[in-house]
Write a protein that holds these residues in place. Sequence first.
Motif, PDB file in Angstrom:
ATOM      1  N   PHE A 243      27.120  20.187  23.569  1.00 55.11           N
ATOM      2  CA  PHE A 243      26.823  21.049  24.800  1.00 55.11           C
ATOM      3  C   PHE A 243      25.636  21.959  24.511  1.00 55.11           C
ATOM      4  O   PHE A 243      25.701  23.307  24.138  1.00 55.11           O
TER       5      PHE A 243
ATOM      6  N   GLN B  97      23.162  24.436  24.886  1.00 51.83           N
ATOM      7  CA  GLN B  97      22.916  25.283  26.069  1.00 51.83           C
ATOM      8  C   GLN B  97      21.630  26.298  25.648  1.00 51.83           C
ATOM      9  O   GLN B  97      21.795  26.726  24.430  1.00 51.83           O
TER      10      GLN B  97
ATOM     11  N   THR C 131      28.293  28.961  22.843  1.00 52.82           N
ATOM     12  CA  THR C 131      28.834  27.413  22.552  1.00 52.82           C
ATOM     13  C   THR C 131      29.278  27.562  21.013  1.00 52.82           C
ATOM     14  O   THR C 131      30.283  26.829  20.719  1.00 52.82           O
TER      15      THR C 131
ATOM     16  N   PRO D 217      32.785  22.786  28.721  1.00 49.15           N
ATOM     17  CA  PRO D 217      33.142  22.694  27.258  1.00 49.15           C
ATOM     18  C   PRO D 217      34.521  23.635  27.149  1.00 49.15           C
ATOM     19  O   PRO D 217      35.316  23.516  26.308  1.00 49.15           O
TER      20      PRO D 217
END
Length: 598
Positions: A427, A429, A487, A519
Amino acid sequence: MRGATPMVTAATAGITRPHHLVGFGRNVLVGGLALTCHRGYATLPEGAHDVGKLVLSATEKIGLGDNQFAAGGFQLALLGGILAGIRVLGSYALEYLKKRVVVTAEFDSRDESYSWILNWLSDHPYSKTATQFSVSTTIARGAQKINGEGGDSAVSATYFLPAPGLHFFWFKKRLLWLYRERVRPNGSSVATSGAAVENISISTLGRSRVLIQSLIMEAQLKFIDRDKSRTVIFQADQYGAWRRTKSRPKRPLDTIVMDAKLKNYIIDDAKDFFASESWYAERGLPFRRGLLLYGSPGTGKTSFIHALAGELGLNIYVVNLSSKNLSDDTLSELVSDTPSRCLLLIEDVDAAFIQRESKDAATGITFSGLLNAIDGVSAQEGRMLCMTTNHLDRLDEALIRPGRVDVRARFGKATQSQAQELFVKFFPQPVSTDDLTSKPTTAMKKTEALDDGVSGSESHMSGSIDASPISLPPSPKSAINLARQQTEMLAAQFAKAIPDQVFSIAQLQGFLMGYKKTPELAVKHVEEFVRLAGSVEVSGTAKIGHDDNDNENKGEKIQQDTQEDPEKQYYWEGGEEQQKERQKFREEKECERRASLK
Ligand SMILES: Nc1ncnc2c1ncn2[C@@H]1O[C@H](COP(=O)(O)OP(=O)(O)OP(=O)(O)O)[C@@H](O)[C@H]1O
């Protein structure tokens, strides 16, 4: 008989015959071709009259002048021969002339150069405007397909190429013509479908090859260039020759989750090896290196080799030892046919020999054949042999002795820190300023609470989505637009729930695939995933297995605790309830997103 037979005379035919043809004309009439020949002859150009004289005198010389039938037959045969001769000579003359004034290069689809030309043509302006063109999703050669490349996008790459036939186009301000034809190989029918062979010939006027050679060079460079950012995979075909099967974008090394020291060690070792040819030569050592990667399935052995090839800018030559077409000789030939700088990959090196023990095994190679192939006299120098196995203990010591295998690396199951790293990579980000300036989210608060020693497991599984400690406040971005910091916090939560060295990265990746855009939900359900992994079989997204190889691993403990069959494969999808919950969560996020857009 002479003079009595003619049924059609020159007068009746209305033709004025030159005086020297009288005899010839009469005999031709007797020969049965009467008017046709006669008229045809009469309209022949001047030079052809000499041919007539020649035929006539030849007929008389061999004494057939009085026998009309024999003379006629003889003359016809002679004429036919002369005409055929003229035709053959004519075609030779034409061919000769062509060679003097036309340069032609031919490309056969069984050769790699054909792919260069197709690739080049597909980019040429002519292909973009040609009214007769063929459409292809691959650049195909006789026995192989080149592509499946650029397959990341939903729409596969399409090539527009000049259709079979004749085409004219310009290159460097000169006119060239191209002829493309398809030929089905001899003896093949549509049913047996021998792949059609294609030929392309490119020609131009003149005697110099420079123009066409420069076209070929350009095409080759263009093709190589396109491979620069890709790793090309070659595999052995049924005839024991290397065939390019696909190319993939280079896999960045940092997408491989593994022990950083081990990763750097192998990379440095490989770089060092490829830079030391003279060092090996000075010491009389064969310039080869062997790497053995072993460990449970799905721990990243193959992925690492692909990333290594990308890092070193090398192609991969894959040998499948279980192939029934492989014999000791073909294996040896294949190995000696690898280019001097490449990775030679033998996957599951133990498998061929296990199969050989079973009754119906039909692989053609022997163990000594394999040893000879990899380090016999004919084995290529400069290549790095990479072998993978899930069962180190099943390999013969001779195969993995130093010299054949110089570096051995164990790929273990995921540690907690690797699980965390995987989550962050999964993930990735961007840090958005909105996110950075926003108030700490519930998720952040929760992580802080966890750090303070408060167990998060109960709260992960309880409460509605609204009350979920990991639900996010409305965000101007989509649900996945978490700041890196967030994250990482989620990753820490995720990792905490994963038991150390129980799951392979492939298993964890499979689980995360079920939550590509959520997530938070992955974190929410991870404990359940871990719990169910050893006790329930459900079908779905993430296949998780158990490593019966690794005695120290805790996966075994889970299996034993739950009295499950260790051979059983488990799948994760989540129950109906979770799916509903996930759906509800998505809907809510979508509402939030819409609200934020207003
Ligand atoms: N360490 C890792 N880092 C990143 N991705 C991984 C890792 N291990 C596995 N994967 C992912 O899991 C999948 C399977 O990995 P891979 O084929 O490399 O495993 P393997 O060890 O070679 O398995 P096998 O022994 O069954 O051939 C791939 O999609 C890969 O991206």
